[in-house]
Write a protein that holds these residues in place. Structure first.
Motif, PDB file in Angstrom:
ATOM      1  N   ALA A  92       0.834  -1.204   0.000  1.00  0.00           N
ATOM      2  CA  ALA A  92       0.000   0.000   0.000  1.00  0.00           C
ATOM      3  C   ALA A  92       0.868   1.253   0.000  1.00  0.00           C
ATOM      4  CB  ALA A  92      -0.931  -0.007   1.211  1.00  0.00           C
ATOM      5  N   GLY A  93       2.026   1.185   0.648  1.00  0.00           N
ATOM      6  CA  GLY A  93       2.959   2.302   0.626  1.00  0.00           C
ATOM      7  C   GLY A  93       3.522   2.543  -0.759  1.00  0.00           C
ATOM      8  N   LEU A  94       3.783   1.469  -1.498  1.00  0.00           N
ATOM      9  CA  LEU A  94       4.232   1.621  -2.887  1.00  0.00           C
ATOM     10  C   LEU A  94       3.197   2.381  -3.709  1.00  0.00           C
ATOM     11  CD1 LEU A  94       5.693  -1.890  -3.836  1.00  0.00           C
ATOM     12  CD2 LEU A  94       6.980   0.207  -3.406  1.00  0.00           C
ATOM     13  N   ALA A  95       1.933   2.011  -3.528  1.00  0.00           N
ATOM     14  CA  ALA A  95       0.856   2.682  -4.267  1.00  0.00           C
ATOM     15  C   ALA A  95       0.750   4.144  -3.856  1.00  0.00           C
ATOM     16  CB  ALA A  95      -0.467   1.960  -4.018  1.00  0.00           C
ATOM     17  N   ALA A  96       0.940   4.423  -2.566  1.00  0.00           N
ATOM     18  CA  ALA A  96       0.868   5.803  -2.096  1.00  0.00           C
ATOM     19  C   ALA A  96       2.010   6.639  -2.678  1.00  0.00           C
ATOM     20  CB  ALA A  96       0.905   5.836  -0.573  1.00  0.00           C
ATOM     21  N   ALA A  97       3.215   6.077  -2.701  1.00  0.00           N
ATOM     22  CA  ALA A  97       4.352   6.798  -3.275  1.00  0.00           C
ATOM     23  C   ALA A  97       4.088   7.132  -4.743  1.00  0.00           C
ATOM     24  CB  ALA A  97       5.628   5.974  -3.127  1.00  0.00           C
ATOM     25  N   ALA A  98       3.540   6.170  -5.480  1.00  0.00           N
ATOM     26  CA  ALA A  98       3.225   6.413  -6.889  1.00  0.00           C
ATOM     27  C   ALA A  98       2.159   7.493  -7.035  1.00  0.00           C
ATOM     28  CB  ALA A  98       2.756   5.112  -7.539  1.00  0.00           C
ATOM     29  N   ALA A  99       1.192   7.515  -6.119  1.00  0.00           N
ATOM     30  CA  ALA A  99       0.122   8.514  -6.183  1.00  0.00           C
ATOM     31  C   ALA A  99       0.658   9.918  -5.911  1.00  0.00           C
ATOM     32  CB  ALA A  99      -0.978   8.166  -5.178  1.00  0.00           C
ATOM     33  N   LEU A 100       1.579  10.060  -4.956  1.00  0.00           N
ATOM     34  CA  LEU A 100       2.165  11.365  -4.680  1.00  0.00           C
ATOM     35  C   LEU A 100       3.004  11.849  -5.858  1.00  0.00           C
ATOM     36  CD1 LEU A 100       1.235  10.790  -1.713  1.00  0.00           C
ATOM     37  CD2 LEU A 100       3.325  11.949  -0.987  1.00  0.00           C
ATOM     38  N   LYS A 101       3.744  10.944  -6.474  1.00  0.00           N
ATOM     39  CA  LYS A 101       4.565  11.318  -7.632  1.00  0.00           C
ATOM     40  C   LYS A 101       3.668  11.773  -8.791  1.00  0.00           C
ATOM     41  CE  LYS A 101       8.124   8.515  -8.459  1.00  0.00           C
ATOM     42  NZ  LYS A 101       8.883   7.252  -8.567  1.00  0.00           N
ATOM     43  N   ALA A 102       2.560  11.066  -9.003  1.00  0.00           N
ATOM     44  CA  ALA A 102       1.639  11.453 -10.076  1.00  0.00           C
ATOM     45  C   ALA A 102       0.989  12.802  -9.789  1.00  0.00           C
ATOM     46  CB  ALA A 102       0.569  10.380 -10.253  1.00  0.00           C
ATOM     47  N   ALA A 103       0.729  13.088  -8.501  1.00  0.00           N
ATOM     48  CA  ALA A 103       0.026  14.321  -8.142  1.00  0.00           C
ATOM     49  C   ALA A 103       0.836  15.565  -8.482  1.00  0.00           C
ATOM     50  CB  ALA A 103      -0.319  14.309  -6.654  1.00  0.00           C
ATOM     51  N   VAL A 104       2.172  15.475  -8.399  1.00  0.00           N
ATOM     52  CA  VAL A 104       3.000  16.671  -8.637  1.00  0.00           C
ATOM     53  C   VAL A 104       3.552  16.733 -10.052  1.00  0.00           C
ATOM     54  CG1 VAL A 104       3.637  16.795  -6.199  1.00  0.00           C
ATOM     55  CG2 VAL A 104       5.139  15.594  -7.792  1.00  0.00           C
ATOM     56  N   SER A 105       3.292  15.722 -10.833  1.00  0.00           N
ATOM     57  CA  SER A 105       3.819  15.709 -12.200  1.00  0.00           C
ATOM     58  C   SER A 105       3.002  16.625 -13.109  1.00  0.00           C
ATOM     59  CB  SER A 105       3.796  14.279 -12.755  1.00  0.00           C
ATOM     60  OG  SER A 105       4.643  13.440 -11.988  1.00  0.00           O
ATOM     61  N   GLY A 106       3.682  17.282 -14.044  1.00  0.00           N
ATOM     62  CA  GLY A 106       3.006  18.127 -15.025  1.00  0.00           C
ATOM     63  C   GLY A 106       2.605  19.491 -14.528  1.00  0.00           C
ATOM     64  N   LEU A 107       3.138  19.934 -13.408  1.00  0.00           N
ATOM     65  CA  LEU A 107       2.785  21.257 -12.894  1.00  0.00           C
ATOM     66  C   LEU A 107       3.670  22.337 -13.515  1.00  0.00           C
ATOM     67  CD1 LEU A 107       2.283  20.436  -9.093  1.00  0.00           C
ATOM     68  CD2 LEU A 107       0.569  20.524 -10.916  1.00  0.00           C
ATOM     69  N   GLY A 108       3.171  23.576 -13.459  1.00  0.00           N
ATOM     70  CA  GLY A 108       3.899  24.694 -14.038  1.00  0.00           C
ATOM     71  C   GLY A 108       4.163  25.787 -13.023  1.00  0.00           C
ATOM     72  N   PRO A 109       4.762  26.885 -13.452  1.00  0.00           N
ATOM     73  CA  PRO A 109       5.160  27.960 -12.534  1.00  0.00           C
ATOM     74  C   PRO A 109       4.006  28.681 -11.856  1.00  0.00           C
ATOM     75  CG  PRO A 109       5.498  28.605 -14.822  1.00  0.00           C
ATOM     76  CD  PRO A 109       5.175  27.159 -14.844  1.00  0.00           C
ATOM     77  N   ASP A 110       2.791  28.561 -12.391  1.00  0.00           N
ATOM     78  CA  ASP A 110       1.631  29.198 -11.762  1.00  0.00           C
ATOM     79  C   ASP A 110       0.988  28.319 -10.696  1.00  0.00           C
ATOM     80  OD1 ASP A 110       1.864  31.482 -13.271  1.00  0.00           O
ATOM     81  OD2 ASP A 110       0.492  30.769 -14.833  1.00  0.00           O
ATOM     82  N   ASP A 111       1.499  27.087 -10.534  1.00  0.00           N
ATOM     83  CA  ASP A 111       0.892  26.136  -9.604  1.00  0.00           C
ATOM     84  C   ASP A 111       1.627  26.137  -8.258  1.00  0.00           C
ATOM     85  OD1 ASP A 111      -0.948  25.257 -11.583  1.00  0.00           O
ATOM     86  OD2 ASP A 111       0.614  23.970 -12.440  1.00  0.00           O
ATOM     87  N   LEU A 112       0.926  25.665  -7.234  1.00  0.00           N
ATOM     88  CA  LEU A 112       1.460  25.595  -5.868  1.00  0.00           C
ATOM     89  C   LEU A 112       1.320  24.181  -5.335  1.00  0.00           C
ATOM     90  CD1 LEU A 112       2.369  26.835  -3.079  1.00  0.00           C
ATOM     91  CD2 LEU A 112      -0.070  27.267  -2.655  1.00  0.00           C
ATOM     92  N   VAL A 113       2.398  23.668  -4.752  1.00  0.00           N
ATOM     93  CA  VAL A 113       2.368  22.398  -4.032  1.00  0.00           C
ATOM     94  C   VAL A 113       2.486  22.703  -2.547  1.00  0.00           C
ATOM     95  CG1 VAL A 113       3.526  20.194  -3.605  1.00  0.00           C
ATOM     96  CG2 VAL A 113       3.392  21.103  -5.930  1.00  0.00           C
ATOM     97  N   ILE A 114       1.513  22.278  -1.771  1.00  0.00           N
ATOM     98  CA  ILE A 114       1.595  22.367  -0.313  1.00  0.00           C
ATOM     99  C   ILE A 114       1.939  20.967   0.196  1.00  0.00           C
ATOM    100  CG2 ILE A 114       0.377  22.867   1.831  1.00  0.00           C
ATOM    101  CD1 ILE A 114      -1.385  24.804   0.334  1.00  0.00           C
ATOM    102  N   ALA A 115       3.109  20.846   0.807  1.00  0.00           N
ATOM    103  CA  ALA A 115       3.570  19.549   1.312  1.00  0.00           C
ATOM    104  C   ALA A 115       3.376  19.507   2.819  1.00  0.00           C
ATOM    105  CB  ALA A 115       5.034  19.341   0.948  1.00  0.00           C
TER     106      ALA A 115
END
Length: 420
Positions: A92-115
């Motif tokens: 389940a941790g493997l799946a979670a890691a993949a989900a977090l990586k997918a969530a931040v992929s393809g973002l641009g300079p106008d976007d914000l990531v709150i970690a």
């Protein structure tokens, strides 16, 4: 009277936990809204509660995913909450890691990531590098957890075996702005140490980690040792547009507990928020300081409460039950056996001491005699890493359930009078 002492100590613990409450911690630390998307990622034992609090505070749309330990979830409207195993990772941790990586992929300079990052994230985000498997990471974590190594050493090693930690998740976010909101559970509050820093760039070189392992005599599983030996040096770590804020920590929680003690007319003596070392040995130092205060009235006369935080360790030599706080308490009880002037509580602020269901344990001068009356050998229980069983036998386990936060260990030793 003993129950009054316990109520006082429990109140200090509650004050420490409240100081790290997600809603309180986030309120004054939110970043400005972006022109584009706001994506939330997070990991740790309190990640779901942080996400839930953020949804209540944020004015605008949110999306994203956080991962927490099984049983630590909280309902969120737009942020996906995943659960995985801790302290040894699972699929389940493997799946979670993949989900977090997918969530931040393809973002641009106008976007914000709150970690939203807090303790426990290292195990919750397994992402083995090419050539290694989940089983290899499970073996690695098991070896590290039983080694007695401090958390800083364990995380330095873990980062060499992850495609997500040491800032690698941040690198995937490209040009997006990143705001790290961190609840620190590590001594010294180094941001990159919390959850092995998925969004905080930087990790020790392979050569430095190999030297660290050799110096400490650590034994890694063969596949991991081979992988580390073959690793070269890293490319320059991306720094990007990253802001990092420590929003809660052991230091802030100890300050809150100290204020609570003063309100009750008890002088607080805050030893340190960054104590490390073998739990049994750290307990002996605390016992010596408590005895000094009780016998000489220095640095303060009774009533006095010694407060400390940080993260001790336990070197596992037997397959008993019990975490570092119950090991600390059993060692303390043995050192101060029969003394009527002290009462103590040690507990993990996340509500779980190691892998058991207790947060910690209570002790006073009667603890060891009561264990013996119950047919147990307290010293033997300590040596067999079986402190949980000793405290269960005398009904002195401290149980809270998940608290929704994690600023590491909380220790309080109340001195009520002079030593004999």
């Amino acid at each position: 009277m003993a129950e009054n002492h316990r109520a006082f100590l429990s109140g200090l613990f509650d004050a420490a936990v409240a100081a790290a409450d997600p809603l309180n911690a986030l309120g004054s630390n939110l970043p400005g809204a972006p022109r584009g998307r706001t994506v939330v990622v997070g990991a740790g034992k309190g990640a779901a509660q942080l996400a839930q609090a953020l949804e209540g505070l944020w004015d605008g749309p949110l999306e994203g995913v956080v991962v927490t330990r099984y049983g630590y979830g909280a309902p969120c409207r737009s942020i996906r909450v995943m659960e995985a195993a801790h302290p040894v990772p699972d699929a389940a941790g493997l799946a979670a890691a993949a989900a977090l990586k997918a969530a931040v992929s393809g973002l641009g300079p106008d976007d914000l990531v709150i970690a939203l990052i807090c303790g426990g994230g290292s195990a919750l985000l397994p992402d083995p590098p090419p050539g290694l498997t989940l089983a290899d990471l499970q073996a690695l974590n098991t070896a590290l957890l039983s080694s007695g190594a401090p958390i800083s050493v364990m995380n330095a090693v873990r980062k060499r075996f992850s495609g997500i930690n040491g800032g690698r998740l941040a690198a995937l976010a490209g040009e997006a702005r990143i705001c790290n909101l961190i609840v620190s559970d590590v001594p010294g509050d180094a941001p990159g140490e919390v959850a092995s820093g998925p969004t905080v760039p930087g990790r020790a070189s392979a050569a430095d980690v190999r030297a660290l392992i050799e110096a400490r005599g650590l034994s890694l599983p063969q596949a991991c040792a081979d992988h580390l030996r073959e690793q070269g040096e890293d490319p320059a770590a991306p720094t990007g547009n990253i802001e990092t804020r420590i929003i809660a920590s052991a230091a802030l929680s100890l300050e809150a507990a100290a204020r609570k003690a003063r309100e009750a007319g008890v002088t607080p003596w805050v030893l340190s928020d960054r104590i490390e070392g073998e739990a049994q040995e750290v307990a002996l130092v605390h016992a010596a300081l408590a005895r000094q205060a009780a016998s000489a009235g220095t640095p303060y006369p009774a009533p006095l409460v010694l407060l400390s935080g940080g993260e001790t360790t336990v070197t596992l030599r037997h397959r008993g039950k019990g975490g570092r706080n119950s090991a600390f308490q059993l060692s303390l009880a043995l050192a101060l056996e029969g003394e009527p002037w002290f009462h103590a509580l040690a507990a993990d602020t996340d509500g779980i001491d190691g892998s058991e269901d207790n947060a910690g344990a209570w002790v006073d001068g009667s603890s060891v005699p009561r264990m013996r009356a119950a047919g147990l050998d307290p010293l033997g229980q300590l040596q067999r890493n079986d402190s949980y069983v000793a405290f269960r036998a005398v009904n002195d386990l401290f149980m809270t359930g998940p608290t929704g936060t994690n600023v590491n260990d909380f220790r309080a030793i109340l001195i009520t009078g002079a030593a004999r």
